[in-house]
Design an enzyme around this catalytic site. Structure first.
Site, PDB file in Angstrom:
ATOM      1  CE1 TYR A 125     -43.338 -20.469 -11.852  1.00 21.14           C
ATOM      2  CE2 TYR A 125     -44.239 -18.575 -12.997  1.00 21.14           C
ATOM      3  CZ  TYR A 125     -43.533 -19.111 -11.944  1.00 21.14           C
ATOM      4  OH  TYR A 125     -43.030 -18.287 -10.979  1.00 21.14           O
ATOM      5  CE  LYS A 177     -36.612 -31.732  -2.699  1.00 24.53           C
ATOM      6  NZ  LYS A 177     -35.707 -31.446  -1.580  1.00 24.53           N
ATOM      7  CG  ASP A 211     -33.210 -29.219  -0.763  1.00 20.63           C
ATOM      8  OD1 ASP A 211     -32.827 -29.601  -1.887  1.00 20.63           O
ATOM      9  OD2 ASP A 211     -33.490 -30.022   0.137  1.00 20.63           O
ATOM     10  CG  ASP A 235     -40.357 -17.131  -9.876  1.00 23.95           C
ATOM     11  OD1 ASP A 235     -39.919 -16.020 -10.179  1.00 23.95           O
ATOM     12  OD2 ASP A 235     -41.414 -17.304  -9.238  1.00 23.95           O
TER      13      ASP A 235
END
Ligand code: NAD
Length: 339
Positions: A125, A177, A211, A235
């Protein structure tokens, strides 16, 4: 009579004005102590003054430190930068709190009760983007630079753990991640693990790759309690979690900083249903509930929640929940069931 508390009200774009009107009406019914300073932002502000974030709006929030904000339309691709992102930066609203609880029985899942904390200032962002030439095209490659700082990682994870302690939660799951973005989200995980050590024996810590987390949220959401993650993952996962409890019309959010807090629905301006009187006002209303809790008026938040539970208990459903009720029908029903 309790003392009035000045607060900024930004109705927003699309369905914003309709749902804001409903929420202000319900807050008035429970005699919430807010004294509203009405301000504009987004497309409504562009239409009025040419500026999507007028100085008067910023000054108002600076003064009140408290705002209820309807959704704002952000142009896709070009146009002005997201006003939501700008406000978060301007007021250093580092924590984005997104609770999700089943309110309407008969949905995909019963008894969901999850809280997601999203880092609100960094990650992708930062929107540090540019093109470089490739394959004979001057804009052949697009590059985006994301960053995470140790300071903000510690601050948001600590905030999530503190919330867990204060709200009798059992577990915080750090979502990352770090197997691929080894530095960017590896740093977040490292700091998260350090913070978690201070809560050992009180709050359990768990980690998930984003994921796998997305899949597990669908397969068995009950294994999660509080989730904390970076900006973009937060988000996406918070919209997914909204899907577990009946959709975006049911998901509130709070952007919290040291000096200001802005409360909003997770959903956007819903241009497809704007002006039709069919939007579900509950997400923004529950955001107002979080705002009441923020000023220490859990008693009023509970009254509002009783109204929502009562209306749903009586079977009133807007179209997003599979019913026929309009915004006003649901608002009337909530008012009838306020405690
Ligand atoms: P959206 O959340 O506006 O709508 C997605 C779908 O959910 C639509 O079908 C819509 O009708 C439905 N929906 C959303 N809120 C609802 C409600 N309260 N009641 C019933 N149905 C509801 O997402 P979008 O269409 O991707 O975005 C529209 C605009 O909103 C874009 O400009 C986007 O940038 C902006 N946006 C703003 C915010 C914010 O202000 N915090 C958040 C997300 C998106």
């Amino acid at each position: 009579m309790s003392q009035k508390i000045p607060a900024t009200l930004i109705p927003g774009d699309g369905i914003g004005p309709e749902i804001s009107e409903a929420v202000v009406r319900i807050l008035k019914e429970v005699e919430a102590p807010f004294e509203w300073d009405h301000q504009l932002a987004g497309m409504a502000a562009v239409d009025a003054s040419g500026d999507p974030l007028p100085k008067a709006t910023i000054e108002s929030i600076r003064k009140t430190g408290l705002a209820l904000k309807g959704p704002l339309t952000t142009p896709v691709g070009g146009g002005f930068k997201s006003i939501n992102v700008t406000l978060r930066k301007e007021f250093e609203l580092f924590a984005n709190l997104r609770p999700a609880r089943t309110l309407v029985p008969g949905g995909r899942y019963e008894d969901i009760d999850l809280v997601l904390f999203r880092e609100n200032l960094e990650g992708y962002y930062a929107a540090l983007e540019h093109y470089i030439p490739a394959d004979g095209d001057p804009k052949g490659i697009a590059i985006s630079t994301g960053y995470n700082s140790r300071k903000e990682a510690r601050r948001i994870v600590t905030y999530a753990f503190e919330y867990a302690v204060k709200n009798n939660r059992k577990k915080v799951t750090i979502v990352h991640k770090a197997n691929i973005l080894k530095l960017l989200t590896g740093l977040f995980l490292e700091e998260g693990r350090e913070v978690a050590k201070q809560y050992e024996g009180r709050i359990a810590m768990d980690e998930r790759i984003v994921d796998a987390c997305a899949m597990q949220l669908v397969m068995n959401p009950y294994q999660f309690d509080v989730i904390v993650t970076t900006n973009l993952f937060g988000d996406i996962l918070s919209d997914q979690i909204a899907g577990l409890i009946g959709g975006l019309g049911m998901a509130p959010g709070a952007n919290i900083g040291e000096k200001a807090a802005i409360f909003e629905a997770v959903h956007g301006s819903a241009p497809d249903i704007a002006g039709k009187g069919v939007a579900n006002p509950v997400a923004l209303l529950m955001a107002a509930g979080l705002m009441l809790q923020h000023i220490g008026r859990k008693d009023l938040a509970d009254r509002v929640q009783a109204g929502i539970d009562g209306a749903f208990g009586a079977g009133v459903r807007t179209r997003d929940l599979g019913g026929q009720a309009g915004t006003k029908d649901l608002t009337d029903a909530i008012v009838q069931h306020l405690r």
